[in-house]
Design a protein around this motif. Structure first.
Motif, mmCIF file in Angstrom:
data_model
loop_
_atom_site.group_PDB
_atom_site.id
_atom_site.type_symbol
_atom_site.label_atom_id
_atom_site.label_comp_id
_atom_site.label_asym_id
_atom_site.label_seq_id
_atom_site.Cartn_x
_atom_site.Cartn_y
_atom_site.Cartn_z
ATOM 1 N N ALA A 76 -3.669 -1.687 -20.421
ATOM 2 C CA ALA A 76 -3.886 -1.248 -19.039
ATOM 3 C C ALA A 76 -4.920 -0.139 -18.919
ATOM 4 O O ALA A 76 -4.948 0.797 -19.712
ATOM 5 C CB ALA A 76 -2.574 -0.779 -18.445
ATOM 6 N N LYS A 77 -5.736 -0.270 -17.892
ATOM 7 C CA LYS A 77 -6.659 0.793 -17.504
ATOM 8 C C LYS A 77 -6.176 1.418 -16.194
ATOM 9 O O LYS A 77 -6.083 2.631 -16.077
ATOM 10 C CB LYS A 77 -8.074 0.249 -17.346
ATOM 11 N N ALA A 78 -5.867 0.577 -15.220
ATOM 12 C CA ALA A 78 -5.353 1.065 -13.932
ATOM 13 C C ALA A 78 -4.572 -0.046 -13.257
ATOM 14 O O ALA A 78 -4.949 -1.223 -13.331
ATOM 15 C CB ALA A 78 -6.492 1.516 -13.036
ATOM 16 N N THR A 79 -3.489 0.341 -12.593
ATOM 17 C CA THR A 79 -2.627 -0.617 -11.903
ATOM 18 C C THR A 79 -2.320 -0.109 -10.504
ATOM 19 O O THR A 79 -2.051 1.076 -10.323
ATOM 20 C CB THR A 79 -1.305 -0.815 -12.675
ATOM 21 N N VAL A 80 -2.360 -1.033 -9.556
ATOM 22 C CA VAL A 80 -1.923 -0.722 -8.197
ATOM 23 C C VAL A 80 -0.832 -1.715 -7.810
ATOM 24 O O VAL A 80 -0.825 -2.857 -8.261
ATOM 25 C CB VAL A 80 -3.085 -0.771 -7.175
ATOM 26 N N ALA A 98 9.939 6.004 -16.405
ATOM 27 C CA ALA A 98 10.549 5.536 -17.656
ATOM 28 C C ALA A 98 9.529 4.990 -18.643
ATOM 29 O O ALA A 98 9.741 5.041 -19.852
ATOM 30 C CB ALA A 98 11.597 4.467 -17.354
ATOM 31 N N THR A 99 8.421 4.472 -18.144
ATOM 32 C CA THR A 99 7.451 3.826 -19.027
ATOM 33 C C THR A 99 6.209 4.659 -19.293
ATOM 34 O O THR A 99 5.436 4.354 -20.186
ATOM 35 C CB THR A 99 6.985 2.474 -18.430
ATOM 36 N N GLY A 100 6.004 5.698 -18.484
ATOM 37 C CA GLY A 100 4.818 6.526 -18.660
ATOM 38 C C GLY A 100 3.541 5.877 -18.150
ATOM 39 O O GLY A 100 2.450 6.392 -18.379
ATOM 40 N N ARG A 101 3.657 4.780 -17.453
ATOM 41 C CA ARG A 101 2.486 4.044 -16.962
ATOM 42 C C ARG A 101 1.925 4.696 -15.713
ATOM 43 O O ARG A 101 2.668 5.139 -14.849
ATOM 44 C CB ARG A 101 2.902 2.606 -16.642
ATOM 45 N N GLN A 102 0.607 4.765 -15.639
ATOM 46 C CA GLN A 102 -0.051 5.293 -14.458
ATOM 47 C C GLN A 102 -0.218 4.158 -13.446
ATOM 48 O O GLN A 102 -0.848 3.149 -13.748
ATOM 49 C CB GLN A 102 -1.413 5.863 -14.810
ATOM 50 N N MET A 103 0.357 4.320 -12.279
ATOM 51 C CA MET A 103 0.244 3.323 -11.218
ATOM 52 C C MET A 103 0.057 4.034 -9.893
ATOM 53 O O MET A 103 0.565 5.134 -9.694
ATOM 54 C CB MET A 103 1.500 2.463 -11.127
ATOM 55 N N LYS A 104 -0.659 3.371 -8.996
ATOM 56 C CA LYS A 104 -0.839 3.880 -7.640
ATOM 57 C C LYS A 104 -0.204 2.884 -6.692
ATOM 58 O O LYS A 104 -0.300 1.674 -6.895
ATOM 59 C CB LYS A 104 -2.325 4.015 -7.303
ATOM 60 N N LEU A 105 0.410 3.404 -5.635
ATOM 61 C CA LEU A 105 1.046 2.557 -4.635
ATOM 62 C C LEU A 105 0.204 2.557 -3.361
ATOM 63 O O LEU A 105 -0.271 3.610 -2.918
ATOM 64 C CB LEU A 105 2.454 3.069 -4.319
ATOM 65 N N PHE A 106 0.033 1.367 -2.777
ATOM 66 C CA PHE A 106 -0.726 1.213 -1.539
ATOM 67 C C PHE A 106 0.036 0.310 -0.584
ATOM 68 O O PHE A 106 0.813 -0.535 -1.004
ATOM 69 C CB PHE A 106 -2.111 0.616 -1.819
ATOM 70 N N ASP A 107 -0.232 0.488 0.692
ATOM 71 C CA ASP A 107 0.410 -0.354 1.695
ATOM 72 C C ASP A 107 -0.149 -1.774 1.683
ATOM 73 O O ASP A 107 0.587 -2.746 1.835
ATOM 74 C CB ASP A 107 0.238 0.236 3.105
ATOM 75 N N THR A 108 -1.472 -1.890 1.503
ATOM 76 C CA THR A 108 -2.101 -3.218 1.570
ATOM 77 C C THR A 108 -2.855 -3.558 0.291
ATOM 78 O O THR A 108 -3.308 -2.669 -0.436
ATOM 79 C CB THR A 108 -3.095 -3.315 2.749
ATOM 80 N N GLU A 109 -2.999 -4.845 0.087
ATOM 81 C CA GLU A 109 -3.754 -5.371 -1.048
ATOM 82 C C GLU A 109 -5.206 -4.890 -0.995
ATOM 83 O O GLU A 109 -5.776 -4.506 -2.013
ATOM 84 C CB GLU A 109 -3.661 -6.896 -0.915
ATOM 85 N N GLU A 110 -5.805 -4.922 0.170
ATOM 86 C CA GLU A 110 -7.202 -4.513 0.311
ATOM 87 C C GLU A 110 -7.407 -3.061 -0.119
ATOM 88 O O GLU A 110 -8.370 -2.741 -0.815
ATOM 89 C CB GLU A 110 -7.677 -4.706 1.758
ATOM 90 N N GLU A 111 -6.474 -2.170 0.255
ATOM 91 C CA GLU A 111 -6.555 -0.774 -0.176
ATOM 92 C C GLU A 111 -6.474 -0.678 -1.701
ATOM 93 O O GLU A 111 -7.199 0.096 -2.330
ATOM 94 C CB GLU A 111 -5.410 0.043 0.425
ATOM 95 N N GLY A 112 -5.590 -1.464 -2.291
ATOM 96 C CA GLY A 112 -5.435 -1.472 -3.742
ATOM 97 C C GLY A 112 -6.673 -1.979 -4.454
ATOM 98 O O GLY A 112 -7.139 -1.378 -5.428
ATOM 99 N N PHE A 113 -7.230 -3.096 -3.963
ATOM 100 C CA PHE A 113 -8.454 -3.649 -4.561
ATOM 101 C C PHE A 113 -9.588 -2.635 -4.489
ATOM 102 O O PHE A 113 -10.320 -2.437 -5.460
ATOM 103 C CB PHE A 113 -8.907 -4.922 -3.832
ATOM 104 N N GLU A 114 -9.733 -2.000 -3.344
ATOM 105 C CA GLU A 114 -10.822 -1.035 -3.157
ATOM 106 C C GLU A 114 -10.644 0.168 -4.083
ATOM 107 O O GLU A 114 -11.608 0.650 -4.687
ATOM 108 C CB GLU A 114 -10.908 -0.606 -1.694
ATOM 109 N N TRP A 115 -9.398 0.653 -4.236
ATOM 110 C CA TRP A 115 -9.156 1.770 -5.140
ATOM 111 C C TRP A 115 -9.505 1.379 -6.577
ATOM 112 O O TRP A 115 -10.132 2.151 -7.298
ATOM 113 C CB TRP A 115 -7.703 2.239 -5.049
#
Length: 128
Positions: A76-80, A98-115
């Motif tokens: 993994a490099k980045a996950t939304v 629990a896993t130490g994984r870096q993840m970002k939460l977004f309301d929409t798919e488009e916001e996630g893709f853009e991030w």
């Protein structure tokens, strides 16, 4: 029906997982596929997006998600994750802790893709 595949967004590759509207165990086979897809990538290279809008989680699915996150961590490099309600966000935050994984939460798919796109441009030195 849930699925996972590699998509392209503005010239970057994203492992896209769609579990929209699934109920619990329905999405488990999709996370098995995610593990196989991600295994094909070099370490620290995978950009991923999970669309979980209106998905319902049960113990089996949460266990599979934890397993997948841990197994895919080296790749993994980045996950939304997109579309979670408040309760699901709390559950995911416990998985992240629990896993130490870096993840970002977004309301929409488009916001996630853009991030993900902007993150990739910043980390590769390409001006976006």
């Amino acid at each position: 029906m849930s699925f996972s595949k590699v998509i392209e967004y503005k010239s970057i590759k994203i492992v896209y997982t769609n579990i929209v509207g699934t109920a619990g165990s329905e999405a488990v086979p999709t996370f098995d596929k995610v593990q196989k897809l991600v295994a094909e990538f070099p370490d620290h290279s995978v950009l991923s997006c999970v669309n979980a809008t209106n998905a319902r989680f049960n113990t089996e699915l949460l266990s599979k998600i934890k397993e997948t996150v841990k197994k895919n961590n080296p790749k993994a490099k980045a996950t939304v994750v997109c579309g979670l309600n408040k309760l699901s966000s709390l559950i995911l935050n416990s998985i992240i802790a629990a896993t130490g994984r870096q993840m970002k939460l977004f309301d929409t798919e488009e916001e996630g893709f853009e991030w993900l796109y902007e993150y990739e441009m910043k980390t590769t030195g390409v001006v976006g």
